[in-house]
Motif scaffolding. Structure first.
Motif, PDB file in Angstrom:
ATOM      1  N   ILE A 282      -1.341  -5.775  10.407  1.00  0.00           N
ATOM      2  CA  ILE A 282      -0.887  -7.148  10.214  1.00  0.00           C
ATOM      3  C   ILE A 282      -1.987  -8.108  10.659  1.00  0.00           C
ATOM      4  O   ILE A 282      -2.484  -8.024  11.773  1.00  0.00           O
ATOM      5  N   GLY A 283      -2.356  -8.998   9.750  1.00  0.00           N
ATOM      6  CA  GLY A 283      -3.407  -9.962  10.061  1.00  0.00           C
ATOM      7  C   GLY A 283      -4.805  -9.405   9.887  1.00  0.00           C
ATOM      8  O   GLY A 283      -5.777 -10.037  10.264  1.00  0.00           O
TER       9      GLY A 283
ATOM     10  N   LYS B  70      -1.872   2.778   2.620  1.00  0.00           N
ATOM     11  CA  LYS B  70      -2.129   1.674   1.690  1.00  0.00           C
ATOM     12  C   LYS B  70      -1.936   0.344   2.413  1.00  0.00           C
ATOM     13  O   LYS B  70      -1.068   0.196   3.264  1.00  0.00           O
ATOM     14  N   THR B  71      -2.737  -0.634   2.053  1.00  0.00           N
ATOM     15  CA  THR B  71      -2.615  -1.974   2.634  1.00  0.00           C
ATOM     16  C   THR B  71      -2.251  -2.986   1.567  1.00  0.00           C
ATOM     17  O   THR B  71      -2.491  -4.180   1.734  1.00  0.00           O
ATOM     18  N   ASP B  72      -1.644  -2.538   0.475  1.00  0.00           N
ATOM     19  CA  ASP B  72      -1.331  -3.432  -0.643  1.00  0.00           C
ATOM     20  C   ASP B  72      -0.160  -4.356  -0.318  1.00  0.00           C
ATOM     21  O   ASP B  72       0.463  -4.281   0.731  1.00  0.00           O
ATOM     22  N   ALA B  73       0.153  -5.227  -1.239  1.00  0.00           N
ATOM     23  CA  ALA B  73       1.190  -6.245  -1.034  1.00  0.00           C
ATOM     24  C   ALA B  73       2.551  -5.631  -0.729  1.00  0.00           C
ATOM     25  O   ALA B  73       3.313  -6.168   0.067  1.00  0.00           O
ATOM     26  N   THR B  74       2.864  -4.485  -1.337  1.00  0.00           N
ATOM     27  CA  THR B  74       4.143  -3.832  -1.067  1.00  0.00           C
ATOM     28  C   THR B  74       4.237  -3.441   0.406  1.00  0.00           C
ATOM     29  O   THR B  74       5.250  -3.671   1.050  1.00  0.00           O
ATOM     30  N   ASN B  75       3.191  -2.866   0.933  1.00  0.00           N
ATOM     31  CA  ASN B  75       3.198  -2.479   2.340  1.00  0.00           C
ATOM     32  C   ASN B  75       3.247  -3.697   3.245  1.00  0.00           C
ATOM     33  O   ASN B  75       3.922  -3.687   4.260  1.00  0.00           O
ATOM     34  N   TRP B  76       2.513  -4.755   2.896  1.00  0.00           N
ATOM     35  CA  TRP B  76       2.537  -5.953   3.737  1.00  0.00           C
ATOM     36  C   TRP B  76       3.956  -6.512   3.790  1.00  0.00           C
ATOM     37  O   TRP B  76       4.439  -6.915   4.831  1.00  0.00           O
ATOM     38  N   TRP B  77       4.659  -6.543   2.644  1.00  0.00           N
ATOM     39  CA  TRP B  77       6.037  -7.030   2.620  1.00  0.00           C
ATOM     40  C   TRP B  77       6.909  -6.129   3.479  1.00  0.00           C
ATOM     41  O   TRP B  77       7.673  -6.600   4.300  1.00  0.00           O
ATOM     42  N   TRP B  78       6.753  -4.814   3.312  1.00  0.00           N
ATOM     43  CA  TRP B  78       7.597  -3.862   4.050  1.00  0.00           C
ATOM     44  C   TRP B  78       7.346  -3.964   5.542  1.00  0.00           C
ATOM     45  O   TRP B  78       8.258  -3.992   6.348  1.00  0.00           O
ATOM     46  N   LEU B  79       6.092  -4.072   5.927  1.00  0.00           N
ATOM     47  CA  LEU B  79       5.750  -4.129   7.349  1.00  0.00           C
ATOM     48  C   LEU B  79       6.330  -5.373   8.010  1.00  0.00           C
ATOM     49  O   LEU B  79       6.787  -5.330   9.136  1.00  0.00           O
ATOM     50  N   GLY B  80       6.339  -6.475   7.304  1.00  0.00           N
ATOM     51  CA  GLY B  80       6.774  -7.718   7.909  1.00  0.00           C
ATOM     52  C   GLY B  80       8.280  -7.966   7.839  1.00  0.00           C
ATOM     53  O   GLY B  80       8.808  -8.798   8.555  1.00  0.00           O
ATOM     54  N   ASN B  81       8.983  -7.263   6.971  1.00  0.00           N
ATOM     55  CA  ASN B  81      10.382  -7.596   6.740  1.00  0.00           C
ATOM     56  C   ASN B  81      11.364  -6.491   7.084  1.00  0.00           C
ATOM     57  O   ASN B  81      12.547  -6.629   6.794  1.00  0.00           O
TER      58      ASN B  81
END
Length: 128
Positions: free
Chosen positions: A57-58, A116-127
């Motif tokens: 994250i970040g 993976k650091t793609d948008a799907t993972n970023w959404w999953w990690l944050g929500n």
């Protein structure tokens, strides 16, 4: 010796000729470790199972990644020692390839894990 159902790298049950397959030995330990590394800490009823992905994250934090993975791998009581955690972010910053070596009660495991650091993972990690 432990035996478990065989899962694909994506965590799906592996079926062959309409029946599941099983995995044992070092392969079963490797599968268990991969499952830990695929599970976001706190996402199941047991808050202590899985990995903390705050190191993504970040932006990618190499030292936090090494610490988080080392700690997470030791959740499996068959891990005697974490010998190596060597994360390398790819050129496009779309994934982190992690070389892992651990000593287990059945011998040494040397394997790679991709995160993976793609948008799907970023959404999953944050929500979640």
């Amino acid at each position: 010796m432990a035996q478990d159902l065989l899962y694909t790298d994506d965590g799906d049950l592996y079926i062959s000729k309409d029946s599941p397959l099983y995995v044992t030995g070092l392969d079963e330990i490797k599968q268990s470790l991969n499952m830990i590394l695929m599970t976001k800490k706190g996402s199941w009823s047991n808050e202590n199972v899985g990995i903390d992905y705050d190191w993504l994250i970040g932006g990618f934090d190499r030292n936090a990644c090494i610490s988080s993975i080392s700690t997470s791998l030791q959740q499996d009581k068959r891990i005697i020692d974490v010998v190596l955690v060597d994360p390398q972010i790819n050129q496009n910053h779309t994934s982190v390839d992690i070389h892992i070596i651990v000593n287990t009660t059945l011998g040494q495991l040397d394997f790679w894990k991709e995160v993976k650091t793609d948008a799907t993972n970023w959404w999953w990690l944050g929500n979640h």
